[in-house]
Design an enzyme around this catalytic site. Structure first.
Site, mmCIF file in Angstrom:
data_model
loop_
_atom_site.group_PDB
_atom_site.id
_atom_site.type_symbol
_atom_site.label_atom_id
_atom_site.label_comp_id
_atom_site.label_asym_id
_atom_site.label_seq_id
_atom_site.Cartn_x
_atom_site.Cartn_y
_atom_site.Cartn_z
ATOM 1 N N HIS A 1 35.491 37.841 39.123
ATOM 2 C CA HIS A 1 36.937 37.925 39.363
ATOM 3 C C HIS A 1 37.604 39.053 38.580
ATOM 4 O O HIS A 1 38.486 38.829 37.761
ATOM 5 C CB HIS A 1 37.631 36.594 39.034
ATOM 6 C CG HIS A 1 37.202 35.471 39.931
ATOM 7 N ND1 HIS A 1 37.827 34.258 39.953
ATOM 8 C CD2 HIS A 1 36.203 35.388 40.841
ATOM 9 C CE1 HIS A 1 37.234 33.465 40.833
ATOM 10 N NE2 HIS A 1 36.241 34.138 41.378
ATOM 11 N N TYR B 1 52.489 33.113 42.552
ATOM 12 C CA TYR B 1 51.720 32.744 43.749
ATOM 13 C C TYR B 1 50.850 31.504 43.538
ATOM 14 O O TYR B 1 50.029 31.168 44.377
ATOM 15 C CB TYR B 1 50.944 33.971 44.256
ATOM 16 C CG TYR B 1 51.940 34.987 44.784
ATOM 17 C CD1 TYR B 1 52.652 35.821 43.917
ATOM 18 C CD2 TYR B 1 52.245 35.033 46.135
ATOM 19 C CE1 TYR B 1 53.629 36.684 44.391
ATOM 20 C CE2 TYR B 1 53.218 35.900 46.625
ATOM 21 C CZ TYR B 1 53.906 36.718 45.746
ATOM 22 O OH TYR B 1 54.881 37.557 46.228
ATOM 23 N N TYR C 1 34.900 24.480 43.111
ATOM 24 C CA TYR C 1 33.540 24.431 43.649
ATOM 25 C C TYR C 1 32.792 23.150 43.259
ATOM 26 O O TYR C 1 31.826 22.779 43.902
ATOM 27 C CB TYR C 1 32.749 25.667 43.213
ATOM 28 C CG TYR C 1 33.101 26.872 44.035
ATOM 29 C CD1 TYR C 1 32.658 26.993 45.349
ATOM 30 C CD2 TYR C 1 33.910 27.879 43.524
ATOM 31 C CE1 TYR C 1 33.000 28.087 46.118
ATOM 32 C CE2 TYR C 1 34.255 28.984 44.284
ATOM 33 C CZ TYR C 1 33.792 29.076 45.585
ATOM 34 O OH TYR C 1 34.136 30.153 46.348
ATOM 35 N N GLU D 1 43.783 33.615 50.961
ATOM 36 C CA GLU D 1 45.228 33.806 51.157
ATOM 37 C C GLU D 1 45.580 35.240 51.540
ATOM 38 O O GLU D 1 44.992 36.187 51.025
ATOM 39 C CB GLU D 1 45.991 33.485 49.852
ATOM 40 C CG GLU D 1 45.772 32.083 49.347
ATOM 41 C CD GLU D 1 46.610 31.751 48.115
ATOM 42 O OE1 GLU D 1 47.279 32.661 47.570
ATOM 43 O OE2 GLU D 1 46.595 30.571 47.713
HETATM 44 CA CA LIG Z 1 48.348 31.111 46.008
#
Ligand SMILES: [Ca+2]
Length: 405
Positions: A181, A283, A294, A273
């Protein structure tokens, strides 16, 4: 959502390609494939193999800069792939990290300036380092990658086959151990602000104002800070943040029709998204998501917390979006003005119609390979990157008269 597709190897074209390209190793990879779209057949030509390619920057005169996650930056011009460009910063290539994105400064034609994003190892590594791991992120096992590192952005001038005046202008702070990430995509606004997608490093940091992880970052083209970024409140809050609550965004682009900023981000298990980005908005990650962790742990859906800005499109099952561009050409007549998204697990190009602040998927081109990036050529054809160690650069053109009229 399944669309019938063809991916037949045209043997004649392959042999012709091999003859033209001589005995180079990629000759065996060359050849034509065909794909089916609503408006007709698309022809794909594999132009060159690449090792873990990540991002394309289209330069004037149809030259391409392409990153390989392993740490190589290459030029592709006149049908040939260059040797690695010299003076690229040292990157940490492991997991999702390595050399990531490349973008050209809007004034590249006169200043030759480019920007690279990459996973940068810390100069001083901690003793007895351990990956703390987290069962919520699934495959990030303990001690999988114990190098302390973070996303960094460097600015440089492209001088022939080398970079010069290389300068790191921005960093993820603080650095983290962990291999995932990084985000790493970049886009310039019309007023020359550089927007950077910075992932949460699988550490659930997106609502921590003291780090820029899990945020959309906005800086000036020279790395200095604009005065009008997000106001996060606490004294220790970062000043380089434009929006917050993001997970791992791997695509960012301005809609040329509206100048609105769009990103997409990988959800966890479920809930990819597409987000319309506004200054100061949150967000939601990791408080809300339309997917779950997961390890099966539930996450409340976006609809339960209206204070967070919800995605304009949410995908479950996921598409694993990577790369985003608004298509401005007319060669693919049904795509003009639409957003094109590469799909990793979906092995597709996802076509999204964007109208103002609304968006909907209109078509999915089944590519039969993981697509890492999509980029529009100057002639309106499309470049895509096949993901992986045996990846490559493919050019797509409409084959049918119907598709190109
Ligand atoms: Ca979001």
């Amino acid at each position: 959502m399944t669309i019938a597709w063809r991916a037949k190897l045209a043997l004649g074209a392959s042999i012709m390609g091999a003859a033209i390209m001589g005995d180079q190793s990629f000759a065996q990879d060359s050849g034509m494939q065909e794909f089916t779209s609503k408006s007709g057949t698309i022809q794909g030509e594999m132009l060159t193999p690449l090792e873990h390619p990540w991002k394309i920057a289209v330069l004037p005169n149809d030259r391409l800069l392409i990153t390989e996650k392993t740490g190589n930056l290459r030029l592709f011009a006149d049908g040939k792939l260059s040797e690695p460009i010299a003076n690229v910063p040292k990157v940490h290539f492991e997991g999702q990290g390595g050399l990531l994105s490349v973008v050209a400064h809007p004034g590249f034609a006169t200043n030759n300036t480019i920007y690279l994003s990459y996973a940068e190892p810390a100069e001083a590594q901690p003793a007895n380092a351990k990956d703390p791991g987290d069962p919520r992120v699934g495959d990030n096992g303990p001690n999988s990658d114990i190098v302390l590192k973070g996303l960094a952005v460097a600015r440089a001038e492209l001088d022939g086959t080398a970079l010069k005046n290389v300068e790191v202008i921005w960093r993820q702070e603080p650095k983290q151990i962990g291999r995932g990430h990084f985000g790493g995509h970049m886009a310039f606004s019309g007023d020359e602000k550089l927007f950077i997608t910075n992932g949460d490093r699988q550490r659930f940091l997106s609502h921590d104002p003291a780090t820029n992880a899990g945020k959309i970052v906005r800086i000036n083209h020279d790395g200095s800070l604009p005065a009008d970024n997000m106001e996060q409140g606490p004294k220790n809050a970062r000043k380089d943040v434009w929006s917050t609550g993001h997970r791992n965004p791997l695509g960012i682009a301005f809609d040329p029709a509206t100048r609105k900023l769009w990103i997409h981000e990988m959800g966890p298990a479920g809930g990819d998204e597409l987000n319309l980005i506004e200054r100061g908005a949150d967000y939601g990650w990791p408080a809300v998501s339309n997917g779950n962790h997961y390890n099966g742990q539930k996450i409340p859906n976006h609809d339960t917390r209206p204070e967070f800005k919800k995605p304009v499109i949410s995908w479950s099952p996921v598409i694993s979006p990577a790369g985003l561009t608004f298509y401005t050409g007319t060669r693919f007549r049904d795509w003009t003005g639409k957003a094109l998204i590469g799909g990793l697990s979906s092995e597709a190009i996802v076509i999204v119609e964007v109208k103002g602040e609304e968006a909907r998927e209109t078509e999915r081109i089944d590519m039969g390979m993981r697509i890492r990036d999509v980029a529009e050529a100057n002639d309106g054809s499309l470049y895509v990157l096949k993901d992986g160690e045996d990846g490559g650069l493919m050019q797509l053109k409409p084959l049918d008269k119907d598709a190109s009229r």
